[in-house]
Design a protein around this motif. Structure first.
Motif: not given
Length: 1405
Positions: A1075, A1079, A1342, A1351-1352, A1386-1387, A1390
């Motif tokens: 992350i 963040y 997020s 969150d992510s 998710q990547t 982020d």
């Protein structure tokens, strides 16, 4: 190849010396030399004639030459054996041993190391004697043999006229002689299949004698069963050969088990072979055996069992084939016969006969019909079965007339006769009216027929039916919709389990409490559906509060379908074969098996009383005598007898109940006299009346009022003396018959319960509690099938089973306790090593209650199993509710560090399904036990002091003290009483404006005693932490002078936060970039930001001990939320003083200030990014319009570009609204919105693209759901199939070997990140712009994860199926790809600045 000469010796001689039969030397040699079943002979005689003794087989010798044979060890060493059997032949005339020259005694002669006999032939069987030329002739080589070793035979079976001492003495003597000659030997026990334990021990003593110096090896054999025969001779050969690594000696039990498995395998294989190869029952044995001889399975079967067994199996199969063929042909004829009846006999009135001779007249009518030849034919020479066997009727489409002589044909006619006699029109009208009621939307629960009558005027079905019929159908329909509405209302209450948790330990429910609950649920359609039944709705609400307060089986809202009752039925059915129960409990059990049982009733009464009572019973049970009680069907048989002594002698062991009826003084005195003499004075009939249910019935007729009262009191006095039940017909005229039958059935059940002895619970290594939610729509038998199907199953009690299972490398004893969710209260203080929670993936209430249970047992290993409908992965994607509940269940499992699995309702799994969780529970066993000991010490710190014992919390009241039971009959734990009979208050009293005490809901005998102020033992699933703090709270309350009134505060309803799931390692997969740094600072520094908006005054979070918190961030733990709700009573603990609160408030203010500064800085960054994006969009606008044009043509105004450039206006406005109103909405994108709101939003935009969402008053969750639907259903896919394949390769889900990428890219984070960026740049400009816009929105969401718990990772879980649509073939493929596709999304969140804005990546390795 080594060659050895072996001599087999054993006790021989006359019948006086050896007993009635020999010790088994010949059978042992026969099985070793010729092991096939057809070559093995049981009968080998030693009594011969002089001619047989002089023949070349015996050759005037007292030994037999069995020939030579080759055997190979497991190591591949081959040996050749010449076998000699030393015996003693008897003359059939004198029954003495034949004399051959100077002959030594057998005990000395049998140990000879050399034998001589010229031209001696090989012995095969006794039939060989005298006809030697018809058998194989083999001469003993060189006429002499030097013996290399001995097999000493010891018979362990009991034989008449033979003492074990004589055999022991003989064996010891010959062993001593052999050892003196320095020859190897093996001691072989024969006939172990009929062994006597004492003889086996004697043989073991011989082999273990010290003077033998372990040179005598003992082998247990059975020639008949072919067990360990070769082992004995091979071991002796290795001893002669002085081999160091000899064959392992296997016990008889192990060898017998292996032999049985081999025989079963061979039998099953041959059965399958015959079933597959022989399909025509006309095949002869000679043909079939020749056909089967080509298969290895058949030859192996014949070698083991012989040709006779093979022929028997073949003929049995032929008979089954013929019977099946005849039945199939008969059913074909019967189907044609049913059609012929419809054509030839359309009007039953043409027969003009009664029911008794209808079948005979029908056959005559058909035989004389003009079109008889068209449907039937007659063949006097042969029956229809013979015609079928000869295939003569194969081409004949007509029916042989003699088929009508079968009972099956008569049954077809009777069914046709009944169907024609029914009133079809009336049935049709009733069905039409029923369908009319179902289709009408104006018929709601509680409406009378008079209110909706005008709607049905003029309809044929309504006008044709009578008023009574219409009212009856309408009442049935009302019962159906009311019952369905009640079920939906109960489901609504169960879905709000988290809200009702605050009333768990409240003794008095106030009207304000009821109003607060109503405010929460009144907007739901399931609540409104019962508006006309407000009394019953309020009653159900109070009953639900009682269930929350005291969650026992009797209070369960699902009545007879309570999981605890169903589990008892399942386990009792499974363990019926394991438990030995008396065949007749006291002689009065019901007859029959399975689901149907028979009650044999004897009705005793003078004059016409017994007949009148029988007529009443028949009216209530129908002509067939069927009575249904607790979903069990009973068939009634009756017998009537006068009330004299002869009537009682008619009672036998098959009687189920005795019903005695009287009406006046004379009939009472007669009945009383006979009952007293029979039951109290006659000892001869004592056994017949043991456990016999007796019911005394009073039916007054034409009596004065004082006489009626006198006879009633006398009857009650007699019933008390006889310990039986008394029923007054005048006081309960409507249902007295049902009361009689219920009493008989309940008495029989109580008798059966007394005979049941539960399995004693021994030491167990693990105790696992399996929890199932009542009312879930799946079959419990499918859930527990993997457990009860185990061969090592032992039933411990009604709710638990013990199974021996391998965990790791050792076998462990595991106790599985099967319980409902509410039934876990009785195990709260017991040691439990793990919890398995089942919940329905289509039922919100199931998961809501699971979340509470899981939170209360957070320190113990748990496994959550979602039970889905049939269809596997399709059930996940085809149902929004299923997808939501599975995702939520996975999140709950991750939050409490448990495991999560899915279970399909039509899926068959084995016990290995639970092995991973058992391994986890075993690994955590000692930590759980230590925690349990610590809790026990904490909860019992007084250790027996008076002060501590007074505050002990009581257990829930037992079942027989339930509020529902008027007597103790029927307390069998089945939960069979009527739930509607619960309240003792009137319905009108529920509307009174006064507080409702939960004590009022109970009867006097049910009310829990010694209730603590705020905690009861009915607290079903309280965690150890909760009990610990709750006890401290109770202690301080007890010592305070003034009791503190607990204020009820209406809490904001929030969704349960989802903890980040763990991604399993797959192949060479490397975890994604971490992350971003800023963040991380927000997450770490966010503190307790979980409240409302900036204008809300945040309440100080109560201080919670560290052991209550999760190892993750605080917002992912259930404990602080429960503590804040006042469940633990933390606000009453004196240790947390005002000073602690002041310090907490200071830290909170500093944290607020820091968050505001961080938020302002982020807003500036966002404004700069928006300016750059506008410039970029202007450049891309001219080059990319393909996606918008195609989508706009397909979906209309929703795809019109917005001010943002190519971004669809619907997407733009939804994102702006969510970022304005929903960034602080907990569970955004995870908690679904109303489907009605979603459809309205799309419709408004279709009508007007300038629609403002703010003006529609739509919840933010509905807008979020609409946005997901826009991507999944209205927007073309952003990724092509080729791009998706490259995404899978970058994520690492395809493995290094199958990937187009090189190894460096697959195993390095930075390389994979660069590859992902390159892949995104391949997208069309408009696709890239839309993707960038939505992921920028995800970044904003997020960033506020402290407020919305998204969150992510949680966003990736919710959005990856929408953004990356893949067609999965099965659930395994889905489970394999899911973690990696989540990681891709998710990547992209982020690493948004690097992937979409061209900035440096946050984390580069």
């Amino acid at each position: 190849m080594r060659q050895f000469n072996i001599s087999v010796i054993g006790l021989s001689g006359t019948e006086k010396d050896r007993g009635q039969v020999g010790v088994g030397k010949s059978c042992l040699c026969n099985r070793f030399m010729r092991p096939m079943a057809d070559d093995y002979f049981i009968d080998h005689i030693s009594v011969l004639s002089q001619s047989d003794f002089s023949g070349r087989i015996v050759n005037n010798d007292h030994f037999l030459y069995w020939g030579d044979v080759r055997k190979t060890t497991e190591e591949g060493v081959e040996y050749q054996f010449n076998i000699i059997e030393q015996t003693e032949f008897m003359d059939d005339s004198t029954f003495q041993a034949f004399k051959v020259g100077k002959m030594d005694p057998y005990s000395k002669r049998c140990t000879a190391t050399k034998v001589f006999s010229a031209e001696k032939l090989m012995y095969i069987c006794k039939n060989q004697l005298g006809i030697e030329k018809e058998y194989e002739q083999k001469v003993m080589p060189d006429g002499r043999l030097s013996i290399d070793g001995f097999v000493v035979v010891f018979d362990v079976s009991p034989v008449p006229n033979r003492s074990v001492e004589k055999q022991v003495e003989f064996v010891q003597n010959v062993i001593a002689t052999i050892l003196k000659n320095k020859k190897p030997l093996v001691l072989v026990t024969t006939k172990n299949d009929d062994a006597y334990e004492l003889y086996v021990r004697e043989a073991e003593k011989i082999s273990q004698r010290k003077d033998y110096k372990s040179t005598v090896q003992l082998i247990e054999t059975s020639a008949h069963e072919s067990i360990n025969i070769d082992l004995a001779f091979l071991l002796l050969a290795q001893m002669i050969d002085k081999v160091k690594n000899r064959v392992k000696i296997i016990s008889y039990q192990e060898s017998a088990k292996s032999r049985k498995e081999l025989l079963d395998t061979r039998s099953e294989a041959v059965t399958r072979l015959i079933r597959n190869q022989i399909t025509d029952y006309h095949v002869l044995w000679s043909q079939g055996s020749k056909m089967l001889s080509q298969y290895r399975e058949w030859n192996e079967f014949l070698n083991i069992f012989g040709h006779e067994a093979g022929q028997k199996l073949f003929r049995r199969h032929m008979k089954k084939l013929r019977d099946d063929h005849l039945n199939k042909k008969l059913h074909q004829y019967l189907d044609k016969f049913a059609l012929a009846l419809e054509y030839l006999l359309p009007d039953i009135g043409a027969l003009n006969i009664s029911d008794d001779d209808a079948w005979e007249c029908a056959r005559n009518y058909l035989q004389n019909h003009i079109e008889f030849e068209q449907y039937f034919f007659e063949c006097p020479q042969a029956s229809w079965t013979e015609l079928v066997d000869m295939d003569e009727a194969e081409d004949e489409a007509r029916i042989p007339f003699d088929v009508l002589e079968t009972s099956e044909a008569e049954t077809v006619f009777r069914n046709y006769l009944n169907s024609v006699q029914q009133d079809k029109k009336k049935i049709g009208w009733k069905q039409q009216f029923k369908m009319l009621l179902e289709e009408s939307g104006f018929v709601t629960p509680g409406k009378q027929l008079s209110e909706v009558r005008v709607l049905f005027m003029g309809r044929e079905c309504f006008e044709a039916l009578s008023e009574h019929d219409c009212q009856q159908i309408y009442d049935i329909h009302q019962d159906d919709i009311i019952e369905k509405s009640k079920q939906n209302f109960v489901e609504l209450l169960l879905e709000h389990a988290q809200y009702f948790l605050q009333f768990k330990n409240v003794d008095n429910i106030t009207q304000e409490d009821v109003r607060q609950i109503t405010d929460v649920i009144q907007e739901d359609s399931r609540y409104k559906m019962l508006d006309r039944l407000d009394q019953e709705r309020r009653l159900m609400l109070v009953q639900h509060l009682r269930f929350i307060h005291c969650p026992i089986r009797d209070h369960c809202p699902f009545f007879y379908n309570c999981v605890d009752s169903l589990i008892e039925e399942v386990l009792s059915d499974k363990s019926a074969s394991n438990h030995k129960t008396p065949s007749n409990v006291g002689g009065w059990k019901t007859s029959g098996s399975g689901s149907d049982r028979t009650l044999n009733l004897l009705i005793v009464g003078s004059e016409h009383l017994a007949s009148d009572l029988l007529n009443d019973i028949r009216i209530c049970t129908g002509s067939k005598g069927e009575y249904i009680y607790e979903n069990q069907t009973y068939y009634l048989n009756y017998r009537i007898a006068n009330g004299d002594m002869e009537a009682f002698k008619a009672i036998d062991v098959y009687s189920s109940g005795l019903i005695c009826v009287y009406s006046n003084q004379q009939s009472f005195e007669t009945l009383k006299d006979n009952l007293e003499r029979t039951l109290l004075c006659n000892l001869e009939l004592e056994d017949k009346f043991e456990n016999l249910p007796i019911v005394l019935v009073y039916q007054p007729q034409d009596l004065k009022e004082n006489e009626v009262e006198y006879l009633r009191n006398e009857g009650m006095r007699l019933s008390e003396m006889l310990h039986c039940d008394f029923i007054d017909h005048t006081q309960n005229h409507q249902k007295y018959v049902y009361d009689i039958l219920n009493i008989v059935i309940l008495s029989l059940k109580l008798t059966e319960m007394k005979s049941y002895e539960p399995y004693p619970s021994n030491h167990t290594d693990l105790r696992i509690l399996c929890c199932i939610f009542c009312g879930d729509q799946y079959d419990i038998e499918n859930i527990v099938q993997p457990l009860v199907a185990e061969s090592t199953l032992v039933k411990a009690n009604e709710h638990s089973i013990i199974i021996d299972v391998f965990i790791g490398d050792a076998k462990r004893r595991v106790e599985f306790i099967l319980s409902s969710y509410h039934g876990t209260s009785q195990y709260r203080d017991e040691l439990i090593h793990g919890y398995i929670y089942f919940y329905s993936a289509k039922r919100r209430s199931s998961l809501a209650n699971l979340s509470i249970l899981a939170a209360q047992n957070a320190n113990i290993p748990l496994q959550i199993i979602a039970v889905t409908e049939s269809g596997g992965v399709n059930a996940f994607f085809n149902s929004d509710i299923c997808q939501f509940l599975i995702t939520e269940g996975n999140a709950v499992a991750d939050r409490f560090k448990g495991s999560f699995m899915t279970f399909s309702a039509d899926q068959y799994v084995k016990f290995a399904f639970y092995n991973p969780f058992l391994k986890t529970a075993w690994d955590n066993k000692y930590e759980v036990e230590n925690l349990h000991v610590e809790e026990s010490i904490t909860l019992d710190s007084g250790e027996g002091t008076l002060e501590n014992s007074v505050n002990q919390m009581p257990r829930p009241p037992p079942r027989h003290e339930s509020y529902m039971l008027s007597n103790t009959l029927g307390t069998d734990g089945s939960g069979s009483e009527n739930y509607e009979m619960a309240p003792t208050r009137s319905l009108n009293s529920l509307n009174e404006e006064r507080d409702i005490s939960l004590d009022e809901i109970y009867d006097d005998n049910e009310k829990p005693k010694h209730l603590h102020q705020n905690c009861t033992e009915s607290d079903s699933c309280a965690s150890s932490t909760e009990r610990r703090v709750r006890q401290q709270n109770a202690y301080y309350k007890a010592n305070s002078k003034k009791p503190v009134a607990a204020k009820k505060q209406k809490k904001k309803k929030v969704a349960i936060p989802v903890q980040t799931p763990r991604v399993p390692p797959f192949g060479s997969y490397v975890s994604p970039p971490e992350i971003p740094l800023h963040y991380q600072r927000m997450v770490v520094g966010g503190g307790g930001g979980g409240g409302g908006g900036p204008g809300e005054k945040k309440k100080p979070e109560p201080c919670v001990p560290d052991f209550m918190k999760s190892d993750k961030s605080p917002e992912y733990s259930m404990v602080p939320e429960l503590a804040a709700a006042g469940i633990f009573g933390a606000e009453n603990i004196p240790e947390y003083s005002a000073k602690c609160l002041k310090e907490y408030e200071k830290l909170e203010k500093l944290e607020k200030r820091r968050i505001k500064e961080e938020t302002a800085r982020l807003r500036k960054l966002q404004e700069k990014e928006k300016e750059q994006e506008k410039k970029l969009k202007r450049k891309l606008k001219q080059n990319s319009k393909g996606l918008v044009e195609s989508a706009e043509a397909q979906f209309g105004k929703l795809m019109i570009s917005s001010e943002q450039g190519e971004i669809p206006i619907f997407l733009n406005k939804c994102v702006e609204f969510i970022e304005k109103e929903g960034l602080d909405s907990e569970g955004i994108y995870r908690v679904p919105g109303s489907r009605a709101h979603v459809d309205m939003l799309f419709q408004r935009f279709e009508d007007d693209t300038n629609t403002e969402i703010d003006a529609l008053d739509i919840p933010v969750n509905a807008v979020a759901t609409a946005l997901k639907d826009f991507f999944s259903k209205r927007l073309p896919p952003l990724f092509s199939k080729d791009i998706i394949k490259e995404l899978e390769e970058i994520a690492g889900s395809r493995g290094v070997g199958n990937s187009k990428l090189n190894v460096e890219v697959k195993t390095d984070r930075s390389c994979r990140l660069i590859a992902l960026k390159s892949l995104l740049q391949k997208l069309p400009p408009i696709n890239f712009a839309i993707l960038k816009y939505i992921f920028q929105h995800f970044v904003h969401v997020s960033d506020n994860s402290k407020l919305n718990s998204m969150d992510s990772k949680n966003l990736a879980i919710c959005w990856w199926p929408t953004l990356i649509p893949i067609d999965f073939t099965d659930m395994g493929h889905f489970e394999q790809l899911r973690p990696y596709l989540e990681d891709i999304v998710q990547t992209m969140i982020d690493q948004f600045p690097y992937l979409f804005c061209g900035k440096d990546a946050f984390v580069m390795v």
